[in-house]
Motif scaffolding. Structure first.
Motif, PDB file in Angstrom:
ATOM      1  N   TYR A 118      38.221  22.608  -9.340  1.00 52.40           N
ATOM      2  CA  TYR A 118      36.828  22.330  -9.690  1.00 52.40           C
ATOM      3  C   TYR A 118      35.903  22.660  -8.524  1.00 52.40           C
ATOM      4  O   TYR A 118      34.854  23.268  -8.696  1.00 52.40           O
ATOM      5  CB  TYR A 118      36.713  20.856 -10.082  1.00 52.40           C
ATOM      6  CG  TYR A 118      35.310  20.404 -10.430  1.00 52.40           C
ATOM      7  CD1 TYR A 118      34.522  19.728  -9.502  1.00 52.40           C
ATOM      8  CD2 TYR A 118      34.778  20.648 -11.702  1.00 52.40           C
ATOM      9  CE1 TYR A 118      33.256  19.312  -9.827  1.00 52.40           C
ATOM     10  CE2 TYR A 118      33.507  20.226 -12.027  1.00 52.40           C
ATOM     11  CZ  TYR A 118      32.752  19.548 -11.087  1.00 52.40           C
ATOM     12  OH  TYR A 118      31.483  19.135 -11.408  1.00 52.40           O
ATOM     13  N   LEU A 119      36.342  22.285  -7.330  1.00 55.02           N
ATOM     14  CA  LEU A 119      35.506  22.541  -6.160  1.00 55.02           C
ATOM     15  C   LEU A 119      35.291  24.025  -5.939  1.00 55.02           C
ATOM     16  O   LEU A 119      34.248  24.463  -5.483  1.00 55.02           O
ATOM     17  CB  LEU A 119      36.154  21.941  -4.910  1.00 55.02           C
ATOM     18  CG  LEU A 119      36.099  20.428  -4.766  1.00 55.02           C
ATOM     19  CD1 LEU A 119      36.792  20.005  -3.488  1.00 55.02           C
ATOM     20  CD2 LEU A 119      34.663  19.945  -4.769  1.00 55.02           C
TER      21      LEU A 119
ATOM     22  N   LYS B 158      29.462  27.382  -9.382  1.00 55.63           N
ATOM     23  CA  LYS B 158      28.615  26.795 -10.404  1.00 55.63           C
ATOM     24  C   LYS B 158      27.183  27.136 -10.092  1.00 55.63           C
ATOM     25  O   LYS B 158      26.270  26.580 -10.419  1.00 55.63           O
ATOM     26  CB  LYS B 158      28.851  25.282 -10.478  1.00 55.63           C
ATOM     27  CG  LYS B 158      30.172  24.941 -11.119  1.00 55.63           C
ATOM     28  CD  LYS B 158      30.528  23.473 -10.948  1.00 55.63           C
ATOM     29  CE  LYS B 158      30.802  23.250  -9.504  1.00 55.63           C
ATOM     30  NZ  LYS B 158      31.377  22.060  -9.084  1.00 55.63           N
TER      31      LYS B 158
ATOM     32  N   LEU C  75      43.548  19.710 -10.168  1.00 57.13           N
ATOM     33  CA  LEU C  75      42.352  19.980 -10.942  1.00 57.13           C
ATOM     34  C   LEU C  75      41.076  19.880 -10.120  1.00 57.13           C
ATOM     35  O   LEU C  75      40.207  20.739 -10.185  1.00 57.13           O
ATOM     36  CB  LEU C  75      42.279  18.991 -12.108  1.00 57.13           C
ATOM     37  CG  LEU C  75      41.281  19.302 -13.202  1.00 57.13           C
ATOM     38  CD1 LEU C  75      41.415  20.731 -13.649  1.00 57.13           C
ATOM     39  CD2 LEU C  75      41.527  18.365 -14.369  1.00 57.13           C
ATOM     40  N   TYR C  76      40.986  18.873  -9.305  1.00 57.44           N
ATOM     41  CA  TYR C  76      39.762  18.675  -8.530  1.00 57.44           C
ATOM     42  C   TYR C  76      39.531  19.801  -7.538  1.00 57.44           C
ATOM     43  O   TYR C  76      38.411  20.273  -7.357  1.00 57.44           O
ATOM     44  CB  TYR C  76      39.785  17.322  -7.820  1.00 57.44           C
ATOM     45  CG  TYR C  76      38.486  16.990  -7.144  1.00 57.44           C
ATOM     46  CD1 TYR C  76      38.399  16.910  -5.761  1.00 57.44           C
ATOM     47  CD2 TYR C  76      37.330  16.783  -7.892  1.00 57.44           C
ATOM     48  CE1 TYR C  76      37.191  16.617  -5.145  1.00 57.44           C
ATOM     49  CE2 TYR C  76      36.123  16.488  -7.282  1.00 57.44           C
ATOM     50  CZ  TYR C  76      36.066  16.408  -5.907  1.00 57.44           C
ATOM     51  OH  TYR C  76      34.875  16.131  -5.285  1.00 57.44           O
TER      52      TYR C  76
ATOM     53  N   LEU D 122      35.515  24.614 -18.012  1.00 59.41           N
ATOM     54  CA  LEU D 122      35.043  25.019 -16.681  1.00 59.41           C
ATOM     55  C   LEU D 122      36.081  25.850 -15.941  1.00 59.41           C
ATOM     56  O   LEU D 122      35.753  26.718 -15.150  1.00 59.41           O
ATOM     57  CB  LEU D 122      34.706  23.783 -15.841  1.00 59.41           C
ATOM     58  CG  LEU D 122      33.383  23.091 -16.143  1.00 59.41           C
ATOM     59  CD1 LEU D 122      33.364  21.717 -15.505  1.00 59.41           C
ATOM     60  CD2 LEU D 122      32.217  23.918 -15.643  1.00 59.41           C
TER      61      LEU D 122
END
Lengths: 110, 334, 407
Positions: free
Chosen positions: A105-106, A110, A101-102, A64
């Motif tokens: 990710y946010l 997506k 990492l989070y 991702l």
């Protein structure tokens, strides 16, 4: 072991019946390449392909974060993973080391 | 035929005293000994197949022990009717309170509890306690088909009497007696057929006889009559279910089984008996096949009594029958 | 210091914040905001992976109001209609602030609806979906049960899977950072692995371990008792039927959460669906029958007999190893209740059998099987005999008519 790329993969000629079955299970076919249309039954697709190709069939993952391909077998959590070898979103070993990492990710689109 | 007082012949011809009972000599003798000294009589456990005289003898005891107003001092209960052991306890409690020390001539009250082998072991444990707490005012006569299903603590508190299945000759004799009393023309082949279909159950035999008598309405009752009556008493579904099984279609057969059990309320034992009877009537099975099937039936009849789930045992029986479809190849089944 | 549970404190509020199941998330939001082919969507997958969370997050992002009903609390048709009907009609929009686009109906855990008591439950939901003007969202843990087939036909199905470990680790790390508790990476990995993809339990475990600690180390969680992730019924049945040997099937049994009585009945239900060959089916049923016999023998706490039950159960599902084809399992076990066409008929029958029982000294059950069939013949055939008997038995007219009719 046969590796199928998540973005699209080729298969040997398998006959009309199997082709229809695969499309029913969730694959699309465009210009010679099989694409995954529906992930709901992907385990069945994987097992089915393993059976008819007569070898263990796995899918690659796309990270991702860095968007690179990798195999589940490369992952340290392989044995514990409940969804191994399936083309589901994941994070590669290298990117897992990152501390924020989070947050990354946010930020992903997506 | 007597039109004026139509009652069920199972009641009309039920022996009212122990002396009237033709068979079960040893049971009757032992019980007579108890009845001479009522205080010595323990709780009783009657075990045996249906229609062998258990309830009859229990009622005879009640009449002899308790005299004319025996109905006031005898409580009849069925484990399947009562909603659980709590209800049994309530009824026994009320009953024993009400009947305590009413008359000097009454040694104790009687509780006749039928179908106790259908009680769960925890219910039976509770029953044992009930028996204990009311023992100075009540005696229990427990009735069941299989004594092995009665828990040990209860068995050890009872005198156990086994009721063996009636001999064919005895059943025939009784049927002929009733036929005579009711002025019915009963062909001896018919009597034999009734015996076959009743499998040692005298109550069933008499019901078949009575129904056949109504059916023929004065004319002679012959073998055909019996077959027709029994056929009508047995739902068509039994035969259909059997045939489905014999042609290899288990899921269909099983669905019919469920329907029989829910819509008709038949128990597993009922169904296996009816299937057994239907087997007789199937024309297209060879003697060898019938013999084999009877063996299978016997095994599953036994398992029905031992097992926990009727559905499973009966479905398993049907599944064994589907094997017969294989071995018979493509020959047409009914 | 706030006493909030971390699962609440860190619950994702927007769709982006929900970890895992990215494709499912996209599929769901597409369904919600674009033109929908189906009126309802069914989100299915194991517990604790974020189905309901996603619904609320999406409602937040796209300005919907969620009306929630937990289907396992409200099971009967009446109750569902009563609660859901107002929500799905236009008029209820008046009750809400004009800032929302409208209501969303969320029926959580619809697979909790099953059993005879819930007759009509699934049917009621289908009706509601058909008549609804608002989006309806259903969630379930397992959709392989037969009861849900009508729903599967009319809903857009979206499958959720267990969240992968690196993502869970990332989320746990983020919580630790927010809570100012440094945590060793291995510790978080162990917690994530242990959760088996259930984010909720991973967070709960994290909170438990961080409760009294300033730093979370690997050794602290090293010996965490493995969450008893025994197999649910679906996994048990699938495992037992697809096992390659009875030994393997036994392993599944030993790890199953399901009680053996339910298993006995479930395997019984599903045997004919698995074995198409009558010979093998018969052998399998033999084994099952033996399992049941041993179960029946366990009267006085003789649990040692249980091993025979398990042995035969394992045999019954592995008569044809290697031939497993997935099928729709029947679950929960088919329960037979004494059903008649109508309860009026049921009551009537009971009355008749009680009367017979009183006169003939038998139970209602015995009256039903030993007397009723014959009485029916007598009543159909001869009316004066019948009326005499009816008097003796004290039957009323409706009972007499019931006995007279040919069924």
């Amino acid at each position: 072991m046969r590796t199928l790329k998540k973005q699209g993969f080729k298969l040997p000629y398998l006959g009309k019946e199997i082709f229809i079955k695969l499309t029913r299970m969730g694959l699309d076919y465009e210009q010679g390449i099989f694409l995954i249309r529906d992930l709901n039954n992907i385990e069945n697709i994987r097992d089915f392909l393993s059976e008819i190709l007569n070898e263990k069939t796995v899918f690659t993952q796309i990270c991702l974060i860095c968007r690179k391909d990798f195999l589940c077998t490369e992952c340290k959590h392989y044995s514990e993973c409940p969804t191994k070898d399936l083309p589901l979103p994941c994070i590669c070993e290298k990117c897992s080391q990152k501390n924020n990492l989070y947050e990354q990710y946010l930020k992903l689109d997506k | 035929m007597n039109q004026n007082d139509a009652v069920m012949w199972t009641e009309k011809y039920r022996p009212k005293t122990l002396d009237e009972i033709v068979n079960l000599k040893d049971v009757v003798e032992s019980l007579k000994a108890f009845l001479r000294k009522p205080a010595t009589m323990p709780h009783l456990l009657f075990a045996g197949r249906p229609g062998t005289g258990k309830t009859t003898i229990a009622l005879c005891i009640a009449k002899q022990l308790l005299g004319v107003s025996w109905r006031s001092f005898a409580l009849e209960l069925n484990a399947s009717d009562e909603r659980g052991i709590k209800m049994v306890r309530e009824r026994v409690k009320t009953f024993s309170r009400y009947s305590r020390g009413s008359l000097a001539s009454i040694p104790y009250a009687l509780v006749i509890l039928d179908e106790c082998d259908q009680m769960t072991s925890s219910a039976q444990t509770a029953l044992r306690r009930i028996m204990e707490t009311s023992s100075h005012t009540c005696r229990f006569i427990l009735i069941c088909n299989y004594s092995s299903k009665i828990i040990e603590p209860i068995q050890s508190r009872c005198a156990i009497f086994r009721f063996s299945t009636l001999k064919q000759e005895d059943v025939v004799k009784h049927l002929k007696y009733v036929a005579e009393m009711e002025h019915i023309n009963l062909h001896s082949n018919a009597a034999k057929t009734i015996v076959e279909f009743s499998e040692g159950d005298l109550r069933r035999a008499i019901n078949i006889l009575q129904t056949s008598a109504v059916y023929e309405d004065g004319k002679m009752i012959n073998e055909q009559t019996i077959l027709r009556v029994v056929g009508q008493a047995s739902p068509k579904q039994i035969q259909l279910m059997l045939n489905k099984a014999l042609s290899g279609k288990l899921i269909d057969a099983r669905n019919m089984l469920y329907e029989l059990m829910t819509t008709y309320g038949f128990s597993g034992v009922d169904i296996i008996r009816q299937m057994h009877r239907e087997l007789f009537r199937l024309q297209h099975l060879s003697q060898k096949e019938k013999a084999e099937l009877i063996g299978v039936f016997g095994e599953y009849d036994f398992r029905l009594s031992e097992g926990a789930n009727e559905d499973i045992q009966l479905s398993a029986l049907l599944a064994q029958l589907t094997r017969f479809s294989e071995s018979r190849g493509n020959s047409a089944n009914g | 210091m706030d006493n909030l549970m971390w699962v609440e404190k860190y619950r994702p509020k927007t769709v982006a914040e929900v970890i895992g199941n990215e494709d499912a998330k996209a599929s769901f939001t597409n369904w919600l905001i674009k033109k929908r082919r189906e009126k309802a969507v069914l989100l299915y997958g194991p517990a604790g992976i974020g189905k309901s969370t996603l619904v609320y997050a999406a409602a937040h992002d796209f300005k919907y109001n969620v009306v929630e009903m937990n289907a396992s609390d409200i099971r009967t048709r009446k109750a569902i209609m009563k609660m859901a009907a107002p929500a799905v009609s236009l008029s209820s929009l008046d009750e809400f602030s004009f800032e929302t686009k409208g209501n969303l109906l969320l029926l959580d855990e619809v697979d909790g609806i099953f059993g005879q008591q819930d007759r009509g439950g699934v049917g009621a939901i289908v009706k509601i979906i058909q008549n609804s003007r608002i989006p309806i969202i259903l969630t379930a843990n397992n959709i392989e049960i037969q009861k849900l087939r009508p729903l599967k036909k009319i809903c857009h199905l979206i499958r959720f899977r267990r969240v992968r470990i690196p993502l869970i680790v990332a989320f746990l790390r983020r919580i630790c950072q927010a809570e100012n508790i440094p945590a060793e990476k291995e510790a978080l990995e162990i917690l994530a692995q242990n959760s088996l993809g259930d984010v909720r339990s991973a967070i709960n475990d994290l909170q438990t371990f961080c409760e009294s600690r300033k730093i979370l180390r690997k050794d602290d969680v090293q010996f965490i008792p493995l969450r008893n992730r025994g197999f649910n019924i679906y996994d048990t049945l699938k495992g037992m039927f697809s096992a390659n040997s009875s030994v393997e099937a036994m392993k599944i049994l030993n790890n199953s959460l399901i009680d053996y009585d339910t298993l006995l009945l479930s395997i019984h239900d599903n045997l004919p669906l698995h074995y198409k060959n009558p010979e093998k089916l018969a052998i399998a049923y033999e084994a099952l029958s033996k399992a049941d016999v041993f179960r029946g023998r366990i009267q006085n706490e003789e649990w040692r007999l249980l091993k025979y039950v398990f042995e035969f159960l394992s045999q019954s599902t592995t008569i044809a190893p290697g031939e497993f084809q997935p099928f729709n399992f029947i679950f929960p076990p088919t329960k037979r209740y004494l059903l008649m066409r109508t309860s009026a008929e049921r009551t009537l029958l009971k009355t008749i059998c009680t009367r017979i029982g009183a006169k003939c000294h038998v139970s209602q059950k015995t009256a039903n099987s030993e007397y009723l069939p014959f009485l029916k013949i007598i009543f159909r055939k001869k009316s004066d005999q019948a009326s005499q008997l009816a008097k003796w038995l004290r039957l009323d007219n409706s009972s007499i008519n019931y006995l007279k009719k040919t069924n």
